[in-house]
Scaffold this motif. Structure first.
Motif, PDB file in Angstrom:
ATOM      1  N   ASP A  51       6.729  -6.279 -15.480  1.00 29.95           N
ATOM      2  CA  ASP A  51       6.789  -5.810 -14.105  1.00 29.95           C
ATOM      3  C   ASP A  51       6.145  -4.638 -13.805  1.00 29.95           C
ATOM      4  OD1 ASP A  51       8.840  -7.712 -14.194  1.00 29.95           O
ATOM      5  OD2 ASP A  51      10.432  -6.488 -14.793  1.00 29.95           O
ATOM      6  N   THR A  52       6.141  -3.651 -14.676  1.00 29.77           N
ATOM      7  CA  THR A  52       5.078  -2.672 -13.983  1.00 29.77           C
ATOM      8  C   THR A  52       3.516  -2.996 -13.780  1.00 29.77           C
ATOM      9  OG1 THR A  52       6.138  -1.122 -15.735  1.00 29.77           O
ATOM     10  CG2 THR A  52       3.983  -0.583 -15.041  1.00 29.77           C
ATOM     11  N   VAL A  53       3.102  -4.116 -14.550  1.00 29.37           N
ATOM     12  CA  VAL A  53       1.793  -4.483 -14.050  1.00 29.37           C
ATOM     13  C   VAL A  53       1.781  -5.268 -12.516  1.00 29.37           C
ATOM     14  CG1 VAL A  53      -0.127  -6.032 -14.447  1.00 29.37           C
ATOM     15  CG2 VAL A  53       0.868  -4.376 -16.278  1.00 29.37           C
ATOM     16  N   ILE A  54       2.978  -5.961 -12.439  1.00 26.31           N
ATOM     17  CA  ILE A  54       3.036  -6.670 -11.373  1.00 26.31           C
ATOM     18  C   ILE A  54       3.186  -5.796 -10.095  1.00 26.31           C
ATOM     19  CG2 ILE A  54       4.545  -8.247  -9.867  1.00 26.31           C
ATOM     20  CD1 ILE A  54       4.889  -9.911 -12.456  1.00 26.31           C
ATOM     21  N   LYS A  55       3.838  -4.742 -10.201  1.00 27.75           N
ATOM     22  CA  LYS A  55       4.115  -3.753  -9.166  1.00 27.75           C
ATOM     23  C   LYS A  55       2.694  -3.148  -8.861  1.00 27.75           C
ATOM     24  CE  LYS A  55       6.862   0.525  -7.940  1.00 27.75           C
ATOM     25  NZ  LYS A  55       7.940   1.250  -8.475  1.00 27.75           N
ATOM     26  N   ILE A  56       2.018  -3.009  -9.731  1.00 28.60           N
ATOM     27  CA  ILE A  56       0.509  -2.257  -9.533  1.00 28.60           C
ATOM     28  C   ILE A  56      -0.348  -3.126  -8.989  1.00 28.60           C
ATOM     29  CG2 ILE A  56      -1.417  -1.344 -10.772  1.00 28.60           C
ATOM     30  CD1 ILE A  56       0.577  -0.199 -12.791  1.00 28.60           C
ATOM     31  N   ILE A  57      -0.199  -4.400  -9.296  1.00 28.29           N
ATOM     32  CA  ILE A  57      -1.296  -5.401  -8.699  1.00 28.29           C
ATOM     33  C   ILE A  57      -0.864  -5.360  -7.168  1.00 28.29           C
ATOM     34  CG2 ILE A  57      -1.589  -7.884  -8.654  1.00 28.29           C
ATOM     35  CD1 ILE A  57      -1.497  -8.046 -11.444  1.00 28.29           C
ATOM     36  N   LYS A  58       0.255  -5.466  -6.802  1.00 19.62           N
ATOM     37  CA  LYS A  58       0.607  -5.457  -5.392  1.00 19.62           C
ATOM     38  C   LYS A  58       0.123  -4.378  -4.368  1.00 19.62           C
ATOM     39  CE  LYS A  58       4.852  -8.360  -6.093  1.00 19.62           C
ATOM     40  NZ  LYS A  58       6.432  -8.250  -6.272  1.00 19.62           N
ATOM     41  N   SER A  59      -0.136  -3.451  -5.253  1.00 15.78           N
ATOM     42  CA  SER A  59      -0.581  -2.264  -4.287  1.00 15.78           C
ATOM     43  C   SER A  59      -2.283  -2.121  -4.359  1.00 15.78           C
ATOM     44  CB  SER A  59      -0.274  -0.917  -5.196  1.00 15.78           C
ATOM     45  OG  SER A  59      -0.878  -0.543  -6.455  1.00 15.78           O
ATOM     46  N   ILE A  60      -2.917  -3.004  -5.080  1.00 14.93           N
ATOM     47  CA  ILE A  60      -4.341  -3.171  -5.158  1.00 14.93           C
ATOM     48  C   ILE A  60      -4.859  -3.787  -3.686  1.00 14.93           C
ATOM     49  CG2 ILE A  60      -6.156  -4.067  -6.308  1.00 14.93           C
ATOM     50  CD1 ILE A  60      -4.565  -3.676  -8.996  1.00 14.93           C
ATOM     51  N   PRO A  61      -6.187  -3.388  -3.265  1.00 13.78           N
ATOM     52  CA  PRO A  61      -6.616  -3.908  -2.176  1.00 13.78           C
ATOM     53  C   PRO A  61      -6.629  -5.346  -2.214  1.00 13.78           C
ATOM     54  CG  PRO A  61      -7.750  -1.810  -2.827  1.00 13.78           C
ATOM     55  CD  PRO A  61      -6.842  -2.044  -3.851  1.00 13.78           C
ATOM     56  N   ALA A  62      -6.577  -6.122  -1.154  1.00 16.94           N
ATOM     57  CA  ALA A  62      -6.532  -7.512  -0.900  1.00 16.94           C
ATOM     58  C   ALA A  62      -7.839  -8.028  -1.475  1.00 16.94           C
ATOM     59  CB  ALA A  62      -6.118  -7.805   0.396  1.00 16.94           C
ATOM     60  N   GLU A  63      -8.905  -7.660  -1.020  1.00 17.97           N
ATOM     61  CA  GLU A  63     -10.262  -8.063  -1.584  1.00 17.97           C
ATOM     62  C   GLU A  63     -10.376  -8.088  -3.051  1.00 17.97           C
ATOM     63  OE1 GLU A  63     -14.964  -7.616  -0.050  1.00 17.97           O
ATOM     64  OE2 GLU A  63     -13.890  -5.893  -0.305  1.00 17.97           O
ATOM     65  N   VAL A  64     -10.038  -7.229  -3.682  1.00 16.13           N
ATOM     66  CA  VAL A  64     -10.008  -6.846  -5.155  1.00 16.13           C
ATOM     67  C   VAL A  64      -9.249  -8.145  -5.876  1.00 16.13           C
ATOM     68  CG1 VAL A  64      -9.621  -5.475  -7.248  1.00 16.13           C
ATOM     69  CG2 VAL A  64     -10.589  -4.570  -5.112  1.00 16.13           C
ATOM     70  N   ASN A  65      -8.174  -8.199  -5.369  1.00 13.25           N
ATOM     71  CA  ASN A  65      -7.135  -9.346  -5.826  1.00 13.25           C
ATOM     72  C   ASN A  65      -7.763 -10.877  -5.523  1.00 13.25           C
ATOM     73  OD1 ASN A  65      -5.105  -8.257  -7.255  1.00 13.25           O
ATOM     74  ND2 ASN A  65      -4.037  -7.592  -5.354  1.00 13.25           N
ATOM     75  N   GLU A  66      -8.155 -10.931  -4.386  1.00 19.01           N
ATOM     76  CA  GLU A  66      -8.694 -12.369  -3.846  1.00 19.01           C
ATOM     77  C   GLU A  66      -9.985 -12.769  -4.913  1.00 19.01           C
ATOM     78  OE1 GLU A  66      -9.448 -11.731   0.223  1.00 19.01           O
ATOM     79  OE2 GLU A  66      -7.348 -11.910   0.832  1.00 19.01           O
ATOM     80  N   LYS A  67     -10.777 -11.716  -5.362  1.00 18.73           N
ATOM     81  CA  LYS A  67     -12.061 -11.987  -5.971  1.00 18.73           C
ATOM     82  C   LYS A  67     -11.684 -11.872  -7.582  1.00 18.73           C
ATOM     83  CE  LYS A  67     -15.146 -11.146  -2.379  1.00 18.73           C
ATOM     84  NZ  LYS A  67     -15.622 -12.526  -2.107  1.00 18.73           N
ATOM     85  N   PHE A  68     -10.374 -11.914  -7.802  1.00 16.37           N
ATOM     86  CA  PHE A  68     -10.304 -11.708  -9.250  1.00 16.37           C
ATOM     87  C   PHE A  68     -10.059 -13.299  -9.927  1.00 16.37           C
ATOM     88  CE2 PHE A  68      -6.440 -12.286 -12.394  1.00 16.37           C
ATOM     89  CZ  PHE A  68      -7.238 -11.452 -13.411  1.00 16.37           C
TER      90      PHE A  68
END
Length: 205
Positions: A51-68
């Motif tokens: 849950d801690t990691v999921i919460k952090i992932i949600k705060s990361i810029p969209a472009e970074v997540n989209e290209k993961f």
């Protein structure tokens, strides 16, 4: 931490290693635009991140997540103040998570050979650390290089507490070199966390 000089490495290699590097660079740098473009269903996680990691992932810029393009979450907790190295860091998503986990006194280094991915990772880390995490300055840096040659990229011996890697070692044409470099870079008692895909039998052509 201070930025290392931005050096560009080239690896021609033998036995097709050079062709492998160029193929990986082209696929992850030019063919893929977002996670939805992945041409395989193998890159899936076996379990849900904490849950801690999921919460952090949600705060990361969209472009970074989209290209993961990883296949898991090799992100240990209880790492405040430690130094983390991410092999094949790509867009930097796991580095951004690690930056939050190690806190302002820790440090995170991502290494990747794909210029397009490094551009994405470098574009957001200052604002993420200072505005989202509230740090005085970024605790992340991203260097261009090969995971088979960490020394050439400026990673000093026994300088890293934890090495992480997310679905990258399988892409290397010289996996023993990767493991040797990880061992060289880790401090005494350091640890290597990775998530990856593997095959337990020879694939047909």
């Amino acid at each position: 931490p201070p930025q290392s000089p931005q050096t560009t490495q080239t690896m021609s290699g033998t036995n097709g290693a050079g062709a492998t590097f160029e193929s990986v660079k082209d696929y992850y740098g030019k063919v893929l635009s977002t996670t939805k473009d992945l041409k395989t269903s193998a890159c899936t996680a076996s379990g849900r991140p904490s849950d801690t990691v999921i919460k952090i992932i949600k705060s990361i810029p969209a472009e970074v997540n989209e290209k993961f393009y990883g296949c898991g979450a090799p992100l240990p907790q209880g790492v405040e103040g430690l130094s983390i190295l991410d092999l094949g860091s790509g867009s930097g998503r796991d580095c951004y998570v690690a930056a939050a986990l190690v806190g302002e006194t820790g440090s995170v280094t991502g290494i990747d050979m794909t210029a397009e991915q490094l551009t994405v990772a470098r574009a957001h880390h200052e604002d993420y650390c200072t505005k989202t995490l509230g740090y005085a300055k970024s605790n992340m840096r991203f260097i261009e290089g090969y995971i088979e040659r960490l020394a050439d990229a400026g990673v000093a011996p026994e300088s890293i507490d934890i090495v992480i890697s997310n679905c990258v070692v399988n892409l290397s044409p010289d996996k023993p070199a990767v493991i040797n470099e990880v061992y060289r870079a880790l401090k005494k008692g350091g640890e290597f966390y990775f998530s990856d895909v593997y095959c337990d039998r020879r694939l047909p052509e």
